[in-house]
Design a protein around this motif. Structure first.
Motif, short mmCIF file in Angstrom:
data_model
loop_
_atom_site.label_atom_id
_atom_site.label_comp_id
_atom_site.label_asym_id
_atom_site.label_seq_id
_atom_site.Cartn_x
_atom_site.Cartn_y
_atom_site.Cartn_z
N ILE A 82 0.84 -1.19 0.00
CA ILE A 82 0.00 0.00 0.00
C ILE A 82 0.88 1.25 0.00
CG2 ILE A 82 -1.76 1.31 1.24
CD1 ILE A 82 -2.80 -1.28 2.39
N HIS A 83 0.70 2.06 -1.02
CA HIS A 83 1.45 3.31 -1.14
C HIS A 83 0.59 4.43 -0.56
CE1 HIS A 83 4.33 1.43 -3.99
NE2 HIS A 83 3.27 0.70 -4.30
N LEU A 84 1.21 5.31 0.23
CA LEU A 84 0.48 6.34 0.95
C LEU A 84 1.07 7.72 0.65
CD1 LEU A 84 -1.77 6.87 3.02
CD2 LEU A 84 -0.14 6.34 4.83
N ALA A 134 -3.37 4.40 -1.43
CA ALA A 134 -4.34 4.98 -0.50
C ALA A 134 -4.65 6.42 -0.91
CB ALA A 134 -3.81 4.93 0.93
N LYS A 135 -5.87 6.85 -0.61
CA LYS A 135 -6.32 8.16 -1.05
C LYS A 135 -6.61 9.08 0.14
CE LYS A 135 -8.52 6.42 -5.28
NZ LYS A 135 -8.09 5.03 -5.09
N SER A 145 -7.10 11.31 7.48
CA SER A 145 -7.96 11.81 6.41
C SER A 145 -8.04 10.85 5.23
CB SER A 145 -7.45 13.18 5.92
OG SER A 145 -6.11 13.06 5.44
N THR A 146 -7.60 9.61 5.43
CA THR A 146 -7.47 8.67 4.31
C THR A 146 -8.38 7.46 4.44
OG1 THR A 146 -5.81 7.16 5.23
CG2 THR A 146 -5.00 9.26 4.39
N ASN A 147 -8.30 6.60 3.42
CA ASN A 147 -9.04 5.33 3.44
C ASN A 147 -8.15 4.16 3.85
OD1 ASN A 147 -7.44 5.30 1.13
ND2 ASN A 147 -9.01 4.37 -0.19
N GLN A 154 -10.45 -4.36 4.69
CA GLN A 154 -11.02 -5.06 3.54
C GLN A 154 -10.11 -6.19 3.07
OE1 GLN A 154 -14.04 -4.65 1.53
NE2 GLN A 154 -14.56 -3.87 3.55
N ASN A 155 -8.81 -6.01 3.26
CA ASN A 155 -7.85 -7.04 2.85
C ASN A 155 -7.44 -7.96 4.00
OD1 ASN A 155 -6.86 -6.57 -0.13
ND2 ASN A 155 -7.21 -4.53 0.75
N LYS A 156 -8.17 -7.86 5.12
CA LYS A 156 -7.96 -8.74 6.28
C LYS A 156 -6.52 -8.69 6.79
CE LYS A 156 -11.78 -11.85 5.23
NZ LYS A 156 -12.39 -10.95 4.23
N ILE A 157 -5.97 -7.48 6.83
CA ILE A 157 -4.60 -7.26 7.28
C ILE A 157 -4.57 -7.11 8.81
CG2 ILE A 157 -2.63 -5.69 7.20
CD1 ILE A 157 -3.10 -7.31 4.61
N THR A 158 -3.66 -7.81 9.44
CA THR A 158 -3.45 -7.65 10.88
C THR A 158 -2.05 -7.11 11.20
OG1 THR A 158 -2.70 -9.96 11.09
CG2 THR A 158 -5.05 -9.52 11.42
#
Length: 226
Positions: A82-84, A134-135, A145-147, A154-158
């Motif tokens: 995931i790029h932020l 990420a947006k 302020s992001t998603n 949603q991707n079941k990340i822990t």
């Protein structure tokens, strides 16, 4: 006073235990996301508005080389990448005219503006097919302020593995929130950079261990490829 002393001992022991457990890291790739914060030209590339400020720390740390290495390995292992990025529209209207501190500097400098080369991902760390961007990042914390939280759930990340800019600003802010949201957080010292080597070292020594498991790119590669 005795109570305070006891709490201090517990906190110190907890941070020490995290350090000792680094070599024992084992991560399920499908439950792990590499969150890469602001690998954009303003920081990473000659001519970027903030490049000179982070250049020394990047060179000493090997930030780009290590980040590229762990990104490719984690992607191949099946981790979510995931790029932020941070970005602002013309005029930086997202930031108050009465802002102060670092965001005031961003607004005054007109940096990270959508459509400019400074806001683009650097060549070394461009997203690949299957990665997620990420947006909504207009501030310091990667969640505020992001998603990002939505994407992780949603991707079941822990497990959240962090790297990027600045070590003691956006990386640390994101680290703290991820910790409080219940994710298992790992922060890679050799994949971050600050505006001074001293600032980088201070963050690593005094705060990383409070809100994450301090680690390195090689340890994460080993953990996701076991």
């Amino acid at each position: 006073m005795v109570c305070c002393s006891s709490h201090n001992v517990q906190i110190t022991e907890s941070m020490s235990n995290e350090e000792e457990n680094k070599s024992e890291i084992s991560l399920k790739a499908e439950e792990t996301a590499l969150v890469l914060i602001e690998f954009q030209n303003e920081f990473t590339t000659a001519g970027g508005a903030l490049h000179e400020a982070v250049k020394e720390c990047m060179e000493k740390t090997g930030t780009l080389e290590n980040s590229k290495k762990v990104m490719d390995a984690a992607r191949s292992a099946g981790c979510k990448i995931i790029h932020l990025p941070i970005a602002f529209e013309e005029g930086h209207l997202e930031i108050s005219n009465n802002s102060y501190g670092i965001l005031a500097g961003v607004k005054e400098g007109g940096i990270f503006k959508v459509g400019t080369s400074g806001a683009e991902f650097c060549e070394t760390m461009k997203p690949a097919e299957g990665d997620i961007v990420a947006k909504g990042k207009n501030g310091l914390c990667g969640f505020a302020s992001t998603n990002l939280d939505f994407l992780l759930r949603q991707n079941k990340i822990t497990n959240v593995v962090l790297g990027g800019f600045l070590t003691n600003c956006c990386v640390e802010s994101t680290m703290r929130t991820a910790y409080e949201k219940g994710y298992k957080v790992y922060t890679m010292k050799d994949c971050c950079a600050a505006t001074s080597v001293e600032g980088q070292e201070a963050a690593y020594e005094h705060t990383f261990g409070m809100f994450s498991i301090p680690t390195t790119s090689d340890e994460i590669i080993s953990a996701v490829t076991k």
